[in-house]
Each structure stands twice: as C-alpha cells, then as structure tokens.
Motif scaffolding. Sequence first.
Motif, PDB file in Angstrom:
ATOM      1  N   ARG A 159       1.626   6.803  -6.486  1.00  0.00           N
ATOM      2  CA  ARG A 159       0.581   7.743  -6.857  1.00  0.00           C
ATOM      3  C   ARG A 159       1.158   9.168  -6.935  1.00  0.00           C
ATOM      4  O   ARG A 159       0.947   9.876  -7.921  1.00  0.00           O
ATOM      5  CB  ARG A 159      -0.534   7.696  -5.815  1.00  0.00           C
ATOM      6  CG  ARG A 159      -1.657   8.663  -6.107  1.00  0.00           C
ATOM      7  CD  ARG A 159      -2.458   8.908  -4.847  1.00  0.00           C
ATOM      8  NE  ARG A 159      -3.341   7.775  -4.556  1.00  0.00           N
ATOM      9  CZ  ARG A 159      -4.685   7.872  -4.641  1.00  0.00           C
ATOM     10  NH1 ARG A 159      -5.247   8.994  -5.004  1.00  0.00           N
ATOM     11  NH2 ARG A 159      -5.422   6.853  -4.324  1.00  0.00           N
ATOM     12  N   LYS A 181       0.823  -1.204   0.000  1.00  0.00           N
ATOM     13  CA  LYS A 181       0.000   0.000   0.000  1.00  0.00           C
ATOM     14  C   LYS A 181       0.863   1.264   0.000  1.00  0.00           C
ATOM     15  O   LYS A 181       0.571   2.231  -0.666  1.00  0.00           O
ATOM     16  CB  LYS A 181      -0.917   0.003   1.204  1.00  0.00           C
ATOM     17  CG  LYS A 181      -2.102  -0.931   0.988  1.00  0.00           C
ATOM     18  CD  LYS A 181      -3.207  -0.673   1.968  1.00  0.00           C
ATOM     19  CE  LYS A 181      -4.375  -1.621   1.725  1.00  0.00           C
ATOM     20  NZ  LYS A 181      -5.090  -1.911   2.959  1.00  0.00           N
ATOM     21  N   ALA A 237     -14.230  -3.465 -10.489  1.00  0.00           N
ATOM     22  CA  ALA A 237     -14.390  -2.040 -10.788  1.00  0.00           C
ATOM     23  C   ALA A 237     -14.327  -1.805 -12.291  1.00  0.00           C
ATOM     24  O   ALA A 237     -15.133  -1.050 -12.853  1.00  0.00           O
ATOM     25  CB  ALA A 237     -13.307  -1.234 -10.071  1.00  0.00           C
ATOM     26  N   GLN A 247     -12.295   8.012 -11.132  1.00  0.00           N
ATOM     27  CA  GLN A 247     -12.237   7.415  -9.791  1.00  0.00           C
ATOM     28  C   GLN A 247     -11.585   6.027  -9.860  1.00  0.00           C
ATOM     29  O   GLN A 247     -10.753   5.678  -9.023  1.00  0.00           O
ATOM     30  CB  GLN A 247     -13.668   7.319  -9.272  1.00  0.00           C
ATOM     31  CG  GLN A 247     -13.784   6.986  -7.814  1.00  0.00           C
ATOM     32  CD  GLN A 247     -15.243   6.763  -7.453  1.00  0.00           C
ATOM     33  OE1 GLN A 247     -16.126   7.512  -7.902  1.00  0.00           O
ATOM     34  NE2 GLN A 247     -15.506   5.734  -6.666  1.00  0.00           N
ATOM     35  N   THR A 248     -11.963   5.243 -10.867  1.00  0.00           N
ATOM     36  CA  THR A 248     -11.371   3.924 -11.054  1.00  0.00           C
ATOM     37  C   THR A 248      -9.865   4.049 -11.284  1.00  0.00           C
ATOM     38  O   THR A 248      -9.072   3.298 -10.723  1.00  0.00           O
ATOM     39  CB  THR A 248     -12.022   3.215 -12.258  1.00  0.00           C
ATOM     40  OG1 THR A 248     -13.434   3.253 -12.089  1.00  0.00           O
ATOM     41  CG2 THR A 248     -11.571   1.776 -12.376  1.00  0.00           C
ATOM     42  N   SER A 263      -7.740  -7.515  -3.542  1.00  0.00           N
ATOM     43  CA  SER A 263      -7.676  -6.213  -4.211  1.00  0.00           C
ATOM     44  C   SER A 263      -7.689  -6.396  -5.727  1.00  0.00           C
ATOM     45  O   SER A 263      -8.301  -5.603  -6.444  1.00  0.00           O
ATOM     46  CB  SER A 263      -6.453  -5.429  -3.748  1.00  0.00           C
ATOM     47  OG  SER A 263      -5.294  -6.046  -4.216  1.00  0.00           O
ATOM     48  N   GLU A 306     -11.272  -6.926  -6.675  1.00  0.00           N
ATOM     49  CA  GLU A 306     -12.033  -5.679  -6.584  1.00  0.00           C
ATOM     50  C   GLU A 306     -11.706  -4.749  -7.743  1.00  0.00           C
ATOM     51  O   GLU A 306     -12.587  -4.091  -8.289  1.00  0.00           O
ATOM     52  CB  GLU A 306     -11.777  -5.003  -5.234  1.00  0.00           C
ATOM     53  CG  GLU A 306     -12.573  -5.677  -4.110  1.00  0.00           C
ATOM     54  CD  GLU A 306     -12.115  -5.267  -2.722  1.00  0.00           C
ATOM     55  OE1 GLU A 306     -12.657  -5.817  -1.743  1.00  0.00           O
ATOM     56  OE2 GLU A 306     -11.218  -4.412  -2.621  1.00  0.00           O
ATOM     57  N   ASP A 307     -10.433  -4.740  -8.134  1.00  0.00           N
ATOM     58  CA  ASP A 307     -10.046  -3.922  -9.279  1.00  0.00           C
ATOM     59  C   ASP A 307     -10.712  -4.442 -10.547  1.00  0.00           C
ATOM     60  O   ASP A 307     -11.209  -3.667 -11.360  1.00  0.00           O
ATOM     61  CB  ASP A 307      -8.520  -3.935  -9.449  1.00  0.00           C
ATOM     62  CG  ASP A 307      -7.835  -3.223  -8.307  1.00  0.00           C
ATOM     63  OD1 ASP A 307      -8.517  -2.465  -7.594  1.00  0.00           O
ATOM     64  OD2 ASP A 307      -6.626  -3.423  -8.112  1.00  0.00           O
ATOM     65  N   HIS A 317      -7.923   6.459 -10.242  1.00  0.00           N
ATOM     66  CA  HIS A 317      -7.266   6.848  -9.004  1.00  0.00           C
ATOM     67  C   HIS A 317      -7.177   5.688  -8.031  1.00  0.00           C
ATOM     68  O   HIS A 317      -6.166   5.502  -7.354  1.00  0.00           O
ATOM     69  CB  HIS A 317      -8.001   8.032  -8.367  1.00  0.00           C
ATOM     70  CG  HIS A 317      -7.761   9.309  -9.086  1.00  0.00           C
ATOM     71  ND1 HIS A 317      -8.289  10.506  -8.704  1.00  0.00           N
ATOM     72  CD2 HIS A 317      -7.015   9.573 -10.196  1.00  0.00           C
ATOM     73  CE1 HIS A 317      -7.901  11.447  -9.533  1.00  0.00           C
ATOM     74  NE2 HIS A 317      -7.135  10.914 -10.454  1.00  0.00           N
ATOM     75  N   ASN A 318      -8.236   4.873  -7.953  1.00  0.00           N
ATOM     76  CA  ASN A 318      -8.202   3.713  -7.060  1.00  0.00           C
ATOM     77  C   ASN A 318      -7.154   2.708  -7.486  1.00  0.00           C
ATOM     78  O   ASN A 318      -6.637   1.960  -6.668  1.00  0.00           O
ATOM     79  CB  ASN A 318      -9.573   3.025  -7.014  1.00  0.00           C
ATOM     80  CG  ASN A 318     -10.586   3.841  -6.255  1.00  0.00           C
ATOM     81  OD1 ASN A 318     -10.226   4.736  -5.486  1.00  0.00           O
ATOM     82  ND2 ASN A 318     -11.859   3.555  -6.477  1.00  0.00           N
ATOM     83  N   GLN A 319      -6.886   2.663  -8.795  1.00  0.00           N
ATOM     84  CA  GLN A 319      -5.916   1.688  -9.305  1.00  0.00           C
ATOM     85  C   GLN A 319      -4.626   2.379  -9.701  1.00  0.00           C
ATOM     86  O   GLN A 319      -3.936   1.929 -10.622  1.00  0.00           O
ATOM     87  CB  GLN A 319      -6.525   0.943 -10.493  1.00  0.00           C
ATOM     88  CG  GLN A 319      -7.806   0.228 -10.118  1.00  0.00           C
ATOM     89  CD  GLN A 319      -8.393  -0.564 -11.264  1.00  0.00           C
ATOM     90  OE1 GLN A 319      -7.729  -0.827 -12.245  1.00  0.00           O
ATOM     91  NE2 GLN A 319      -9.642  -0.958 -11.120  1.00  0.00           N
TER      92      GLN A 319
END
Lengths: 462, 462, 462, 462
Positions: free
Chosen positions: D50, D43, D302, D164-165, D295, D298-299, D167-169
């Motif tokens: 990021r 993480k 998404a 948003q997707t 994760s 979930e990705d 940024h999450n990934q």
Amino acid sequence: MVKERHSHIFQNNQLLTLSRSESVAPVEVTRRLTLRHVQSDFKTNALSTRNLVYCDDDVNSMLSSLCCVFMVAQAFALCPVRGITGRRAEDLSFTWRSIRVFYTIVVILALVVSLGFSFTWFLIVGFTFTTSGAIMFYVTGLTCCVLFLKLATKWPEVAMLWQQTEHNQIRYGYPTNLRLKIRAMTAVILTLALVEYVLSNANRMYIASQCSTGTFDLVRRYIMVTHRHVFGVIGYTTFMALFTSIVSVISSFYWSYADMFIMLVSIALASRFRLLNYHLKEVRGKVMPECFWRSAREDYNALSHLTSSVDSCVSSIVLLCFATNLFFICQQLLNSINRSLNTIQIVYFYVSFGYLLLRTIAMALYAASIYDESRVAKEVLYAVPAHSYQVEVHRFLIQVATDNVALTGLNFFPVTRTVLLTLAGTIVTYEVVLVQFGTTSDSSSSNMTALCLDLTTVHYIQ
Amino acid sequence: MVKERHSHIFQNNQLLTLSRSESVAPVEVTRRLTLRHVQSDFKTNALSTRNLVYCDDDVNSMLSSLCCVFMVAQAFALCPVRGITGRRAEDLSFTWRSIRVFYTIVVILALVVSLGFSFTWFLIVGFTFTTSGAIMFYVTGLTCCVLFLKLATKWPEVAMLWQQTEHNQIRYGYPTNLRLKIRAMTAVILTLALVEYVLSNANRMYIASQCSTGTFDLVRRYIMVTHRHVFGVIGYTTFMALFTSIVSVISSFYWSYADMFIMLVSIALASRFRLLNYHLKEVRGKVMPECFWRSAREDYNALSHLTSSVDSCVSSIVLLCFATNLFFICQQLLNSINRSLNTIQIVYFYVSFGYLLLRTIAMALYAASIYDESRVAKEVLYAVPAHSYQVEVHRFLIQVATDNVALTGLNFFPVTRTVLLTLAGTIVTYEVVLVQFGTTSDSSSSNMTALCLDLTTVHYIQ
Amino acid sequence: MVKERHSHIFQNNQLLTLSRSESVAPVEVTRRLTLRHVQSDFKTNALSTRNLVYCDDDVNSMLSSLCCVFMVAQAFALCPVRGITGRRAEDLSFTWRSIRVFYTIVVILALVVSLGFSFTWFLIVGFTFTTSGAIMFYVTGLTCCVLFLKLATKWPEVAMLWQQTEHNQIRYGYPTNLRLKIRAMTAVILTLALVEYVLSNANRMYIASQCSTGTFDLVRRYIMVTHRHVFGVIGYTTFMALFTSIVSVISSFYWSYADMFIMLVSIALASRFRLLNYHLKEVRGKVMPECFWRSAREDYNALSHLTSSVDSCVSSIVLLCFATNLFFICQQLLNSINRSLNTIQIVYFYVSFGYLLLRTIAMALYAASIYDESRVAKEVLYAVPAHSYQVEVHRFLIQVATDNVALTGLNFFPVTRTVLLTLAGTIVTYEVVLVQFGTTSDSSSSNMTALCLDLTTVHYIQ
Amino acid sequence: MVKERHSHIFQNNQLLTLSRSESVAPVEVTRRLTLRHVQSDFKTNALSTRNLVYCDDDVNSMLSSLCCVFMVAQAFALCPVRGITGRRAEDLSFTWRSIRVFYTIVVILALVVSLGFSFTWFLIVGFTFTTSGAIMFYVTGLTCCVLFLKLATKWPEVAMLWQQTEHNQIRYGYPTNLRLKIRAMTAVILTLALVEYVLSNANRMYIASQCSTGTFDLVRRYIMVTHRHVFGVIGYTTFMALFTSIVSVISSFYWSYADMFIMLVSIALASRFRLLNYHLKEVRGKVMPECFWRSAREDYNALSHLTSSVDSCVSSIVLLCFATNLFFICQQLLNSINRSLNTIQIVYFYVSFGYLLLRTIAMALYAASIYDESRVAKEVLYAVPAHSYQVEVHRFLIQVATDNVALTGLNFFPVTRTVLLTLAGTIVTYEVVLVQFGTTSDSSSSNMTALCLDLTTVHYIQ
C-alpha cells in the motif's frame, strides 16, 4: 459430580450427543448469556412495541388500508364479502345467501345479456375491429365480475393469514402511511378514469349532435350510436337504453378497477417486504446471533407463503388485466394510424391512450415490486460476517436464491420487470408492423356519417 | 468399563470417530428411543396399510388404470405389447413375433402407401395448403404408429419400474379414483373425437349431395371428393375406396389418441407426486425426525427417476403432438379468414377448431402439471422448523431446486406452463399477421364446384 | 500413554483439533481399513489398466482419433500446426515460419482477392441476393481460414491439456471405437459434400450447354457463368479461370469442413463425459467411500476445464458455423418459392437443401451432446445413499447444478438443444413470412437466358 | 492443570464449546502457526504494498482515471459535480447552488425549447420519419442531461465507496494502465464522433450549395435546411440560427457521450474484477488457508456491492443508450433501402452507420464484460482442493452462482452478452421485414429539391 449439556451437531445420519464436564471457559459462558439476553430483550421489546403500536399505527394494517378499496368495489357489485369495514379479519365472511351476492349475480346476468347482444351483432355484421372490440369489452367485464366473486369466497381466509402475519411481525410495526398512500392512489386512479370516461362521452355527444339529420332527440341518437351492438339487433326502447348504459358504465369501471386492485394489493404486499428489508439492512455487516437470522428467515418465509396465498386468489385477475390491456393497447394503436380523425378525436385519443398506457405500466411495475423487494435480502445475506455465518443464514440465502416470490399470471408467468419489457417489445413490434404496412382493409370512417356509425370503436377502448 | 458409540460427523475429508463414556443424559436417550419408535411404528403402519389396500385400492394402480387406454390403442394397432390386461407388470412383454406386431406392421405399410399417394399428388398438383395438409396428415399417422411401436418395446420395463415405485411407496396408498378419472377422460375425449368426426363427414356428405351433377352415386362421389389425394392419382375402385377410408379413420384416430395418451400418462404420474405432496403438506412446520425426511427425499427421487424413465419413452410422442397440433391450428386459422364459407361450414369450423384448441390446451396443461406438482415440495421444505433442519432436508431442497422433473419434447424443451404461453404467443402472432395482410394467394373455393373439389382441405384437419 | 489422531471438522472459522485416547471400536477400524483397501485396490487396478490399454486402446485417444481430420484440413491449408501425425501432444507445435503457414497465407490472400472481386461486382450490380450471396460465400471462406489459423496457434496447448486429462483418467480407459467413428463420420460427410458439389456442377454444366449461343467452348461458358463475380468485372483469361475455380473449391470445402470439425471435436469431448458417466452410473445407489466421489468430482472438473479450454479456441468457429448455415438456409428457402425452376433444378435444390439442413442439425446436436452428457451425473448424485452423502458429493452436485459445461458461440450463447429449437423457430417464421407474402422483387430467372445468367445464385449456396 | 480452547462448530442451533486437555500434537500446532504466519505475512505485505503503490500507481485509481472524462462532460454541462480534479473522493461534492448546476439548467431549458419546436413542427407536418427523428433526437438530449444531473447528486457518494473499495483492496494494486486506456478510449471515440459530425455537415453544406436557387447566402440556407424543425415554425433570425446550432451540437455530443461514459465506467469496474480474478487464478488448485478465501470472498462481495451502487446511478443511462441506439439503427436501416441517394450520401451513410453500430457493440460488450469477469471466480472455486474446501469457499461459490453482478437497463434486464444477441436478432428481423416488403409509403427524396428539404432526416441520425 458432572453436569452435562447436549448439542445436536449438524451431522449426517445420527443424532450425536456430546457430553462433557463443567469446564467451559468463563468468557464463553458470558458470551452465550449475552446472546440469550439480547434475544429475550429483543422479544420483550417486540411485545412492548406491539402494545404501543396497536393504538395508533393499526390504521396502516392491510385490512384498514384496503377497506376503502373494497367499499368502492362493492358499490359496483364486486367482491361481495361481508364485514369489510371491520377492524379484524375475523369479521370477514362469505355466504352465498346475502344481498351482496344477489346484487353481484344480477350484474353478472346483465353482463351475460349484453354479451349475448354483442355476439349476435358479431354474427350479423361479421368480424370487424368494432365487433370484436365490443365482445372483448363485455367478456372482460363478465370475467372480471366472476373472478372477483371467486375471490370473495377465498378472501376471508387470506385476510386472516395476512392479519396473522402482521401480528407475528408486529416488531417491525406497520408500513408508514400505507392507508394514506392507498387512499390517494385510489382517488387519483378513479378520478383519471372518470375524467377519461366523461371526456369520451362528451366527445361522442358532440359528434352525435353534429350528425343530427332526423327527428330523434340528441340523447337517443347518442345512445343508439354508442350502443350499436344492442340497437343494431333490436329496436330502441327507453328501458334498453337505460339498461345498456348502466351495464356499459359498470363494465368500464371493472376494467379500471381490476388494474387498480392488483396495484393496491401489490403495494400492501411489497410494503411488508420493505419493512423486513429495512430491518435487515440495518444489521448489514454486523455480527448477529443466530436466533436473529432464524426469526428473520421465518418472517421472510411467512411473507413468501402469504404472497403465494394471495397469488392463488388473484393470479387469474392478473392474467385478465395483462391480456385485456395488451388487446386494447394494440387496438388503440390500430386506431392511431387511422389518419382521418379530426382534432378533437386526436386529442381524445392521446388522453385515452396515455391513460391506458400509464395504468398498464403502473400496474406491472407495482406488481413486479413484490419480486424486486423479495430479492433485496440476498445482498444483506452475502455481507453477513464470517463469524455469524451459520446454518440459518445459509438456509435463508438458499431460500432467497431458489424461491420465486411474485404474483403470477395464472401461474403462466411470474410478474417481474421482464414482463413489462416483453410487453413493450410486443407492442413496439406490432406498431412497426402497422406503420410498415399501412392501415388494414377497414378503411372506413372518412366522412361524418361513417364517424357517427363507427363511434363505437372509440367507445369500447376507453 | 467403557462403552462406545461411533458417529460419522459431516466433515471434510476424514471419517471421524468420537468415542466417549456412557454419560448420555436420560432425556436424550428417551428422545432417541421415541424417534426410533415413531419410525418403526411408521413402518408397521405402512406394512399393515399395504395389506389393507392391496385388496380394494389396487384398482387405482397405474397398470389397472391405464389398462383400458391400452386396450383402445391395441384395437387400432398401437402399442402392441402383450398382457395389458394382467394385474402385474411382470405379465407385460414384447416380442416381435406376435399377431399384435404383425397387425401394427400391416397398418404401417398401409400408411406408407397412403403417404405415397399423397406425395405423388403433391408432385402433380404442386405446393398448396390442401396437398401439404394431406402429407402432414399421413406423416403424423405414420410417425405416431412407429413411435408407439418403439414405445411398446420399452413399456414393459417402464411399467415394472412404475409398479416397483408404487409398491415402495405403498404407505401413501394409491391415488383416489385414478382409474375412474382416466376412464371418464378416455370416454369423454373419444366421444368428442367421434362427434367431431361424424359431424365433419355428415357435413361433407351433405355438400357432396349438393354437387351431384353426374351419374355417380352419392357415396362414390363423397369418397372421391374426400380422398382426392388417392383418386386424383389413380382411378376409382371399390377396394381402394375401402382401403383409403379405413386408413383415414385410423390416422384420424391416431392424432386424437396421441394427445390423449400423453394426457393420461401425465395424470397418472402427477397423481403420484400429489400423493407425496399431500403427506408432506400434512407435516408442514412440524418437527419430524430426519428419517422421515430421508424417506420422503428418496420417494421424491424415485418419482423423479420414474418421470425421466417415462419421458425417455414418450418424449418423441410429446414433440409430435405439439408440432402436429401447432401445424393444424395454424392451418385452421388460415381457413378462418377464408370468408366464402357457408353457414354449415362455419359452424363445423368452430366446433372442429374449438375441439382442437381444447385438446391441445388440456394436453399441455396436464403434461405441465407434473412439473407443477414437483415444485410443491419446496414450500414445505422452506417451512421446516430450525430444529429439524438437517442434511436430509437440505439435500431434498437442493434436489427440488436444481432437478428438472418434467416431460420433455424430445429433450428440446421441458413441458411446463411456459410452453403453453409460447404456443399461445405464436398462434396469436400468426393470426395477427394473417388478419393484417388478408388471405393468401390461394383465393379459390368461392363457388359450389370449387367447394366440392376443395373439401379435402377441411378433411385433413379434423 | 496416549496416541492421538487429528481430524479437521467441517467447521466455521477455526481449525479444530480433536484428540482422544486409543479407544476406537474395532468395527470402525476395520471399516476404515476396508475403505483404504478398496481405494488402493482401485488405484492399483487403474495403474495396471493403464499399462494394458496403452498398447491397444491408445488409438482411441483424441490425438490419434482426430489425426486424419487434421490431415484433411492441412491439405486445404487449414490449421497449419506441425506434428499432427505424432502420437504425443508434445510433438505438436506451431511456428509462423513454416511451409504450412505460408500455404495458409497464400490461400488467405487468394480469398481476399476473390472477395475483392465480389465486392466490386456488388458495387457495380447493386444489392441482390446473388451478389450478397457471393460476398457471404467468400467472407465465410476467409473468416474460416483466419479462424483456423488462430486455432492452430492455440491447438498444441489444448491438445497437451487434453492428453494430460486422458492420462489422469486412464482408469476409465479410452472411448470405444472413437477413431473408427470419427473416420467413418469424416468419410461420410466429405463424400456427401463431394456428391453435392459434383451434382451442382454437373447441373450447371448441363444448363451451360443448353444456352450455348455464341462461339465459346463449353468449359469457358460454364466458368464465365459460374464465376460472374469475377468475369463481370474483368475479361476472361485462362489464369483467372483456374484461379477462381480453385478458390471456389477451397471455399466450398471450408464451409463443410468447419461444421464437420465442430461435430468431431464435440464427439471426442462428449465421449469423455460418457466414459465418466458410465462409471458413475455403475455405482448408482451404492455406498461408496468419499475418496471415490472426490476423484469423480475432480475428473468431472478436469473435463469441465478441458471443455472451456477447447471452447476458448473453437467458439468463434461455432458462431461462424451457425451464422453461415442460418444465412444460407434462409437464402435456399427464398429460392424454394421461386417457382420458375425446371425439374433438374428442383431435384438439385432438394438434395442440396436436405444436405445443408442435415449437416446443420447434426452439428448442433453433436455440439449440444456435450452439455447433455454433462448433466447426466446429477441423477446419479441425487441417488447417493444417505450414508455416503458427504461434502464431496454435495460439492459435486453443486458444481453440476451451477456449472455451464458446453461449447458456446463466442460466449454469446451456450450450444444446447434449445439453440436448435430457436433455429428451427427462426427458419419456420421466415418461411411463413415468405409463403404468406409471395416472392421478393427479384422476379427474374423466368426464361433460359436469365437462367444462364443467374446460375451463380445456385452456386454460392452449395 | 487444564488449559482450554473453544471452537464454534458449524452446527445446527446451539453454540457448542469443546474443551479438552493440552494434548495437541506438535505437528498440528506447527501447521496452525504456519497458517497464522502466512496470514500475517500476507497482511504485512499488503500494508507495505500500500505504501509503495500510493506513490506511483495511484494514477490508475478510478478517480484519477475518470477525471478527464468528467472534465469533458462538464465542458458540455453534464454531471455538474464539484472537485473532479481532486485526488480524493472527499473533494467531490454536489450543491444545487453552483455555477455548474446553473450552466446545466440553462442547457436543459434550451433543450426544452428545441424540443418544443420539434413537437410543434410534428403537429404541423404530421408523423413522418423526419419529424419523429427530430423529436427522438431532442428527447434523447434532454433525458441525457437530466439523468446526468441526477447522477451528479449521487456521484460523490459512489466515488467515496469506490475509493474505499480500492483502498481496502490495495494489496491487489491498481489496474495497470487504466488511466492511459481510458484516455486513449476517450480520445478515439470523441475523434470519431467529431469526424462523423464534420463529415455529415460538410456533406449537407455541399448539398445546400447545390440547391441555391434564391438570394440567401450559403450558411443561411444550410442552417434553414438543417434545422427545419425550427425554421419551419418561425422565421429566420441570426439569434435563433446560433441558438439552434449550439443546441444541436450539444445534443449530438450527449448521444455519443452517454455511450462512452457507460463504456468507460464499465472498463474501470471490470478491471477491478480482473485484478481479483488474477490473484484467484494464481492459487488455482493450491491449498490455501480459509482466511485467504474469506478475504477473497469479502473482496468479491465488496465489488459486487460497488457494482450495484454504480448501477443504481447509471442504470437509467444504460437503458437510454440501448433504446436510443436501437431506434437510430432501425431508422438508418430504413434509410438504407432508400435507393435514390447519390454516391456522396451512400459513402456518408456507411461511415455514419458503421460508427453507430461499432459504438453500440463496443458499449454493450464493455458493459457485459463486468458480468463476464464476475463469473470467472467460479472456475477457480471448483478447483479448490478437497483439503481446503471449507465454509468460506462454499459460501463464495454460492454467492458467485446466485449473485447477479452486472449493470442493468433500469433493472429491466442485466447487460450480458445475451443482450447484444437479442439486439442483433431484433435488427436482423427488422432488416428482413424491410427488404422483404420494400420501402415505406415515404417514397420522396428522389430529386434535388426534395433532398434539400429532407436533409434533416440524415441530420438527426448522426
């Protein structure tokens, strides 16, 4: 002193009992209690909701919504089941010894007679598109009437199951404005059918008036021209004129009604799935207790079971609708390349063909919407958080992925959107073949006299 | 002192042994005992049922039911397996050195000779629908005979498996009235085939009598006209007349019999699935012990295995049936647009075509019923209550969802209802093409003389 | 003092460690030991087997089996990879700077030149079946050569993976007689291709001798007639005659070879699945330790991975084969309704068409056998006893049910038996359309002179 | 004193709490800590990544990549959404009261007027391929404009979800060179479209110059010939000439743009799946903690959700593209058998047809690549080692196996490679029918005068 709790683990072959001492951490106990609380709260709400909605939302129940549809049907001797105006499924019943069934059987006999005339005419004249159209027209009417009679024998039972499903899922309430929607739909379709019918008759009446060369009055000429399959076999009598006109109206109605019936039943069914999906979507991505998923799965399964029960009643009607519509669309297309029609006929042709096409597409799409709605749950289940992914969620997902929730055409094909695509492909292919190779050998109807004789072609495809 | 019980949890990689002290709650013990009791009770019942049913229900076993079907077959040299009248699968055996196999091989040789004549005639006359029909007719007969000979070599083994499956599932009993149903079916189909055959011969005999212009007697003329593929190649002799008539009868029989055989085997197989489904439906929504689901799953798997064993024997016959029927239906349709036929021929045509169509549809539907019945369990499994949803239920569901239990056409396609739809689509397309573009170049058979010569066309498609 | 063992239960989100005292029941320990024993025994056997088989079974490894196939290929400039006669995949390598690649590029250039001639001729003469056939013929040859060059760049890597898979699964041994089978197959197909080629040339030579009206010698006339796409564009020279003859032979070979290559690679792949299936079937219904199922699943997955690796290399060749064969079958059918051919040509036509059809069917069936074999494991997995149904078995079943193990046509379609059915349907439909509507506008080749000119049609479809 | 840890086992109906004493083996603790460490490390890396990538990789985000595509669109009144040049999805907005929407509505009205002219002309001239082509051309343009207006109302929301997707990934970074790729693609396609358009106009201009027999100037003649659907209805005015030319250019652009838009959106979507797959492939066969798989799943989910959101916006455009391209390809093929064209026209025909075919294939393949990429994860999941096969992996696999991640044609069909195969089959069948039965009744355009009049045919299919 030791207290024990027992849990059945998801295991291979044996039931395993785990016993352990009262040393559960408080946080866990709290959580469990909360869950239980939520659950019971949930149920209480459901019950109170039930009491509330019974008063004013009840009109959107299936029975109350489809009531008017069945009333129209019975006016034309379809679906002779008792107690359709009642508010409870228990009021519905079917007995062979009733005035309704008698009415239906009379109509069936009349259709058989008309079909007999058509067939005799077919043997006399030989295979043309006019004669085959006449036979198809009455075969459709007859089959339709018989299938709705068969449906009547099963409907009380299905309605009971439907009502029970509605009551068990009372916490989702009733579909909003279902009755209004169905009534509006009924009104629109029947009006369109009427307009189309009146137009076609006005058109034919006008042409009949054009070719008046004898001493017959207009109506007689019109009827003789329109019902050549009868008056090409026997002489003209007023009784037969009346008889054949009525039978023709009824058979025309059946054809429109069967499509409409499938459409409206599909709307009612799909709206129940939509209610469930609405509640599932609300919890998308949220942590829910397993009991929530269990009841959701059971509700889904109940709807799936209801769909297959309804399907076992109406699947033959679905097949009839698709086959008939496909046949008459292809026949209309054949007429479309017949270039010797005058302007009035062309306008009438486009109105009639547009109505037929629209109705077929609407019927297919509404019937397919059941399948579409039944797939929606899958997306919610994929998004269940890892913490609350348990057996029930897995089971739910497996069911959605492997179950085939849809109306079928006599179990030959499930009615999904693919059916419409196949239909479109078939029709386009047929049209291409027609355009590519010009008209058939049937190159008549060029002058007015022939038109007077061949009007019936246009008639049977209304 | 500590007692231990060990349970294998459904876990990832290691076998996990849990040991714990004797502190199981009484209620659980009771439950477990009850389950065991139910289970053993279940078995006892099954055993007692077995003793009971052996006496009077045994006649509905597969062997006893299909016995008459095989007897009919052997009368026409098909399926030369020994001991078909025995009551046990152990009685069945196949050896190459038997009078039955000899009989079969004689018939095969006769068919080869007839096919040789047809092919010679084809080389002389060239490609027409009459010659290709004759070749197809004898190729079908020959292939059929060879495939049934091949079937005979495998049948004893399959029958053994079938009998063993029946005995293992004796608690479901035998299908009610299976033998009666199969015998009635056999009688009906063979009678229809006979009627159609007699009618076709009477029809041809009548026409042969019409075109008597020479000194030949009626029978001779009739035979010469009917078997042009032989007497168009060599001169008329009584021996050849007899020979070719017998071979023609046998080949006609084969074509009907192959369809019937597939139908009856499918009925027998589907009835076993139906028995299982009946017992599953009875427990729909009820809490059942895992052992119940295990035995149900094992029974289902045994039937699935039986189906694939039977399929490995008959799949080539299934493909032959579909291919042959499709070919002859299309050829009949081609005849149907030949408008120069007289009334007698038209009536015969409709009878013959109707029989062919009906038989094909019945065969396809019965064969597809195996698949349909194998899907039924799914609905019951979806409705298993959450409490009793365990590994066995999950496994059962996965099998039903992913297994493909059906007869196949030589593994090219599973026989489901979709096959019939495809067939219907193909035939309708072919008919549309025919109607749209009129007859083929083959525009003969307009006068009586031509009819006398072309009768054979009608013959080969009986 | 307390010893601990830790097990990871199949659980939701956390790793759970269970610790407990040394109170495992002896029976369980024994069982575990037995399992471990079995397992190690298994491995020891495998190792000893490995040593044994390396000596004499090694010849049936993929490399050794396909060796001769690649040697034939390289004789015709296909697949220019080094070290094909070596016994280890490590010997294989590809470099752009090698005499083999140079040879290949020379052939490609020759094919490009020939294609240029064909295209020029097409622009001169216009679109006919002869010109389009010539273009298709050289496009096929050129594409084939380029695709095999591309294959060569990837083959060493794939062969490595294949060899590694074989070594990992050495306990199953090597497929029995794989090398013999592949060599026999190669010999038969190449012989048939040669026979067909010689026959077609003899046939054309004979006809060329018939139409000798000028002063040309026979060979010159023959070559001019056969290669009209060249000598219809430029004048006759000995160099061009030689050049075009060689290119034509090579291109003919490529077409046969591509089919054969797919066939043989499929046989080799399917035989590996068959080995695995054989070992699985042996344990049908038996209780096996989970480690057995794990290794079986891993072996299956390795084969599945190998299949998709091989597919990524050969899928374009598969598509080419299907497209080319379909095109030439349809062209042959078009020739078949051309009735003005003499007897010699008819016989040649049947031989040539039969060979083409047979090769296509064999290729499709062998390629489909990979898919068929990959399904077999499912049946064994359904029959795993309840006691030994654990995660690995479930996972194996899920993989078999959801994985799509098959060669594909450039990922557009998986090659299963259904492809052959579709192909058959397409061809029959085309034939029906042809028969129904007679010949095309191309109604030439009626007299000998035309035959002399149109011979090339027959040529390109050999 | 006793500490407790609680774990929720994957169990049937109840949450089970296991409590046990602090006797966990050190090795296990270490392992758990390591896992946690890896996870948090993971993480942290992601977060630092990021911050890093925001600076220079950001240009490859969807918004920044598709920016230029939308700018081109807005120049032609498509997709009137505000803030497309902004770097954040929050900048995007849609209001009905904007100059962009006004512009769009003006263009829609202009298209409606043009369509009105085409339809009037159709009623005057009757059904020919020229008139139906004109109608299809403007129907396509109009539908396209309306659908993009509808898209504009939904786009801000979808862009938000997409951002948003992303940024999450963010730990996967952004697709390499996505912006460059999309810009290059846009440039190439628009250039090709321009070349084709200029060529077609130059061609028509040249021909218009040939048939100058009157006093009209060249441009006027050219415009009158090109836009016969207008000037066949009303007289020539400069305003109408300008108006109809502009509308024609816009409508031509729309047709190319719709295909391009689907292509580019597909590239952007597929590249996100490719990023995920790249990271999955890196861990192929490795033991990974469950949190990694969670994760990853979930990705994946998404992205699946994003795909279905995008699809709900663009599916109608996809259907429009396929239908339009199929129609115009078939119309071009019909032109292709029209042999009376001169060389210039033939060259133009091949360029135009090649461009159309290429664009259709590219569009279909890029759209299908989303589906292809979404399947890739399956192979990685099959290879997960037995040790780390846990609920999350199983769930992931089930989702990949049962989810249908693809763009669809208005939900009628998912866009996979099979669609292209079906398309190819349809086109080939159509071509075979055309070649087999020669030209249609429409056998005009043989001399120059006719060419001058019929030029419009060529026009509408550019």
